[in-house]
Design a protein around this motif. Structure first.
Motif, mmCIF file in Angstrom:
data_model
loop_
_atom_site.group_PDB
_atom_site.id
_atom_site.type_symbol
_atom_site.label_atom_id
_atom_site.label_comp_id
_atom_site.label_asym_id
_atom_site.label_seq_id
_atom_site.Cartn_x
_atom_site.Cartn_y
_atom_site.Cartn_z
ATOM 1 N N ALA A 194 9.527 -4.055 1.078
ATOM 2 C CA ALA A 194 10.240 -5.312 0.813
ATOM 3 C C ALA A 194 10.732 -5.367 -0.637
ATOM 4 O O ALA A 194 11.659 -6.107 -0.958
ATOM 5 C CB ALA A 194 9.299 -6.497 1.079
ATOM 6 N N ARG A 195 10.109 -4.551 -1.485
ATOM 7 C CA ARG A 195 10.499 -4.517 -2.902
ATOM 8 C C ARG A 195 10.036 -3.183 -3.468
ATOM 9 O O ARG A 195 9.357 -2.414 -2.792
ATOM 10 C CB ARG A 195 9.805 -5.665 -3.656
ATOM 11 N N ALA A 196 10.393 -2.881 -4.731
ATOM 12 C CA ALA A 196 9.938 -1.641 -5.371
ATOM 13 C C ALA A 196 8.561 -1.882 -5.996
ATOM 14 O O ALA A 196 8.299 -2.958 -6.536
ATOM 15 C CB ALA A 196 10.929 -1.205 -6.453
ATOM 16 N N VAL A 238 0.879 -1.172 0.000
ATOM 17 C CA VAL A 238 0.000 0.000 0.000
ATOM 18 C C VAL A 238 0.912 1.217 0.000
ATOM 19 O O VAL A 238 1.641 1.461 0.971
ATOM 20 C CB VAL A 238 -0.938 -0.011 1.219
ATOM 21 N N ILE A 239 0.925 1.925 -1.128
ATOM 22 C CA ILE A 239 1.920 2.983 -1.325
ATOM 23 C C ILE A 239 1.247 4.343 -1.513
ATOM 24 O O ILE A 239 0.015 4.427 -1.501
ATOM 25 C CB ILE A 239 2.828 2.636 -2.532
ATOM 26 N N SER A 240 2.089 5.364 -1.699
ATOM 27 C CA SER A 240 1.597 6.723 -1.888
ATOM 28 C C SER A 240 0.552 7.063 -0.835
ATOM 29 O O SER A 240 -0.551 7.538 -1.133
ATOM 30 C CB SER A 240 0.996 6.864 -3.295
ATOM 31 N N GLU A 242 1.411 -4.930 -8.154
ATOM 32 C CA GLU A 242 2.204 -6.158 -7.960
ATOM 33 C C GLU A 242 1.580 -7.070 -6.918
ATOM 34 O O GLU A 242 1.997 -8.218 -6.759
ATOM 35 C CB GLU A 242 3.634 -5.792 -7.529
ATOM 36 N N LEU A 243 0.591 -6.573 -6.183
ATOM 37 C CA LEU A 243 -0.057 -7.404 -5.170
ATOM 38 C C LEU A 243 -0.968 -8.434 -5.840
ATOM 39 O O LEU A 243 -1.346 -8.271 -6.996
ATOM 40 C CB LEU A 243 -0.841 -6.536 -4.190
ATOM 41 N N THR A 244 -1.343 -9.455 -5.100
ATOM 42 C CA THR A 244 -2.095 -10.581 -5.664
ATOM 43 C C THR A 244 -3.581 -10.493 -5.358
ATOM 44 O O THR A 244 -3.979 -10.477 -4.187
ATOM 45 C CB THR A 244 -1.533 -11.900 -5.084
ATOM 46 N N ALA A 245 -4.397 -10.431 -6.424
ATOM 47 C CA ALA A 245 -5.855 -10.438 -6.239
ATOM 48 C C ALA A 245 -6.275 -11.712 -5.513
ATOM 49 O O ALA A 245 -5.662 -12.769 -5.693
ATOM 50 C CB ALA A 245 -6.544 -10.356 -7.601
#
Ligand SMILES: [Cu+2]
Length: 177
Positions: free
Chosen positions: A82-84, A61-63, A124-127
């Motif tokens: 943990a990653r970009a 969860v970004i921005s 990049e997250l998994t539905a």
């Protein structure tokens, strides 16, 4: 003590379950899209007023931008991911806001309020997975830690203080593009 917290939990459950604890208003969102996390606080800690709310931001969860709240001090804590993760216009984020804290306010048990965070759910997250936003609710007296997450092998188990959960949906055309 245990009997009293069991009593409180059962009272909560007897009230409108969907509205009883600290929960998210919108509990599903597509990956790769903007999301407004509205955390609903329908009660304090055994009738004591809420004076601080600390929310941990799940991975991916970004921005993250929390909403200011008059009468409350707002702080954020940043940290590495943990990653970009991909954001708009080819931007990549590898660190950001990992915790949001509203403090110094006073929300009496008799009243209701919402604490809002604007964010982007990384593509990049998994539905199909569920993200959890652990919330530490501190009151004038006592606290509730809404941090319990169902274990993988017992997904439907009833939890005392469940962490607010967000179910991830498939990316849909037009979202976040
Ligand atoms: Cu409750």
């Amino acid at each position: 003590m245990i009997i009293r917290s069991l009593l409180v939990a059962s009272l909560c459950l007897m009230a409108t379950p969907a509205f009883a604890h600290v929960t998210l208003e919108q509990r599903e969102a597509p990956v790769g899209s903007f999301y407004k996390a509205v955390l609903r606080v329908p009660h304090g800690c055994e009738k004591s007023a809420t004076v601080r709310l600390r929310v941990q931001i799940p991975e991916g969860v970004i921005s993250v931008k929390p909403m200011v709240k008059p009468g409350w001090t707002l702080e954020v804590k940043r940290g590495a991911y943990a990653r970009a993760y991909s954001y708009l216009h080819g931007a990549k984020f590898s660190e950001g806001v990992r915790e949001v804290v509203w403090s110094g306010g006073n929300l009496p048990d008799a009243f209701y309020d919402e604490f809002v965070i604007s964010a982007f759910i990384a593509g990049e997250l998994t539905a199909g997975e569920t993200l959890y936003f652990p919330v530490m609710q501190e009151c004038e007296k006592g606290a509730h830690h809404w941090v319990a997450v169902p274990s993988a092998d017992r997904p439907g188990e009833k939890l005392g203080d469940p962490a607010p959960g967000l179910k991830l949906l498939q990316k849909s055309k037009g979202h976040g593009e």
